[in-house]
Scaffold this active site. Structure first.
Site, short mmCIF file in Angstrom:
data_model
loop_
_atom_site.label_atom_id
_atom_site.label_comp_id
_atom_site.label_asym_id
_atom_site.label_seq_id
_atom_site.Cartn_x
_atom_site.Cartn_y
_atom_site.Cartn_z
N ARG A 1 0.45 -1.08 0.25
CA ARG A 1 -0.49 -0.06 -0.38
C ARG A 1 1.17 1.30 0.08
NH1 ARG A 1 -4.01 1.53 4.04
NH2 ARG A 1 -3.30 0.86 5.46
N ASN B 1 -20.44 14.36 -0.24
CA ASN B 1 -20.47 13.28 -0.31
C ASN B 1 -21.04 13.14 -1.69
OD1 ASN B 1 -18.48 11.55 1.16
ND2 ASN B 1 -19.48 12.77 2.68
N CYS C 1 16.09 -0.37 20.29
CA CYS C 1 15.50 -1.66 20.81
C CYS C 1 15.37 -2.86 19.94
CB CYS C 1 14.22 -1.92 21.91
SG CYS C 1 12.84 -2.64 20.98
N HIS D 1 -5.68 9.34 12.14
CA HIS D 1 -5.54 8.25 11.73
C HIS D 1 -3.85 7.37 11.66
CE1 HIS D 1 -9.78 7.12 10.56
NE2 HIS D 1 -9.71 7.28 11.51
N GLY E 1 -15.53 13.06 1.25
CA GLY E 1 -15.18 11.37 0.98
C GLY E 1 -14.98 10.80 2.30
N THR E 2 -16.06 10.92 3.05
CA THR E 2 -15.90 9.76 4.33
C THR E 2 -17.35 9.37 4.19
OG1 THR E 2 -15.32 9.43 6.52
CG2 THR E 2 -15.94 11.46 6.04
N GLN F 1 -8.12 11.41 7.72
CA GLN F 1 -8.21 10.25 8.20
C GLN F 1 -7.47 9.69 6.88
OE1 GLN F 1 -13.35 10.58 7.90
NE2 GLN F 1 -12.16 8.75 8.84
N GLU G 1 -23.21 9.99 -1.56
CA GLU G 1 -24.38 8.95 -1.08
C GLU G 1 -24.05 10.12 0.42
OE1 GLU G 1 -23.19 4.98 -1.39
OE2 GLU G 1 -22.78 4.85 -3.78
#
Length: 279
Positions: A76, A238, A173, A128, A212-213, A108, A240
């Site tokens: 990704r 958006n 570590c 995020h 867009g979310t 996000q 929808e």
């Protein structure tokens, strides 16, 4: 778009000038060739080869299946690096230039395209996380590190070379590094995900444009509620209806725009220019 112009004029009255904030999700980057999460062809709808996303996208799963999760994330990351900012990203840069002191992006998205498009890094809040940074999975410290260079994969189930595993060792570590992103079984916090900062921004936002979310995670919905509570407008952009539609139903200061992000941002930019000229 006459109502939009009225809202902008109200927002920029000299005695109550408020911030304009854009809350962006995966739909904004779809035109850059990055699949969304919950659309019909989205990453989380299709899931991975063997698992549901709510299982796969967790620290619990990572701790037991490190190679599979790193294969997915390195593939990704390569996809993100090949993608280019699209017209919506560029329009947000133009909008910031008109109102630099009143502008914020809360995103996000972990793809980094807002940064690459040219928005100011101090105006972008990645709730995020992002794919520029990694941190120790053993939490030996609070440090975050830049992603090691040249460790992307061309295919999602490509074997990870030994030299890549060496680059993924914590410099403090020696434990395995992890992506600096928020997984489903983790919690928002201020240090990594700016939860307190963004809630304060939402409180002082006169117009929150949600683009867009679907509003499927908790912090975006809290940000919307915060803006409404303190008298701001919500503009839901958006294709929808979604969770945001249900949250803002019957709210007088909430409007829905069923159009592409390009179409809306172009109109918003024009309205903002006209508003600034007339004030």
């Amino acid at each position: 778009m006459e109502k939009l112009r009225e809202i902008l004029k109200e927002n920029f009255q000299k005695d109550k000038r408020n911030k304009i904030t854009f809350l962006t999700g995966a739909g904004l980057s779809a035109a850059s060739g990055i699949p969304t999460y919950r659309s019909t062809d989205g990453i989380w709808v299709k899931g991975t080869k063997f698992h549901r996303p709510e299982e796969f996208g967790t620290f619990r799963y990572f701790s037991k299946n490190q190679e599979e999760v790193w294969q997915f994330n390195l593939f990704r990351k390569g996809m993100f690096e090949k993608a280019q900012p699209n017209n919506s990203h560029k329009l947000l840069v133009d909008i910031e230039q008109l109102i630099p002191e009143d502008f914020s992006i809360i995103t996000q998205n972990i793809d980094g395209l807002h940064h690459r498009a040219g928005n100011s890094g101090t105006k972008i809040f990645e709730i995020h996380g992002n794919m520029r940074l990694v941190r120790c999975s053993l939490e030996c410290s609070k440090a975050v590190y830049l992603y090691p260079k040249d460790i992307t994969l061309d295919r999602i189930y490509e074997e990870i070379p030994e030299e890549t595993w060496e680059k993924l060792e914590c410099p403090k570590c020696g434990g395995l590094l992890r992506p600096n992103i928020l997984w489903f079984d983790e919690y928002y916090n201020e240090r990594l995900y700016k939860v307190d900062t963004t809630m304060k921004i939402a409180k002082n936002t006169g117009i929150l444009i949600v683009i867009g979310t679907s509003g499927a995670t908790t912090l975006p919905l809290r940000l919307i509620e915060q803006t409404l509570q303190y008298g701001g407008y919500i503009l839901d952009v958006n294709l929808e209806d979604n969770n945001i539609t249900r949250l803002t139903k019957d709210k007088k200061r909430a409007l829905s725009y069923r159009m592409t992000s390009d179409e809306f941002l172009s109109e918003f930019h024009k309205a903002l220019e006209a508003c600034n000229v007339s004030l």
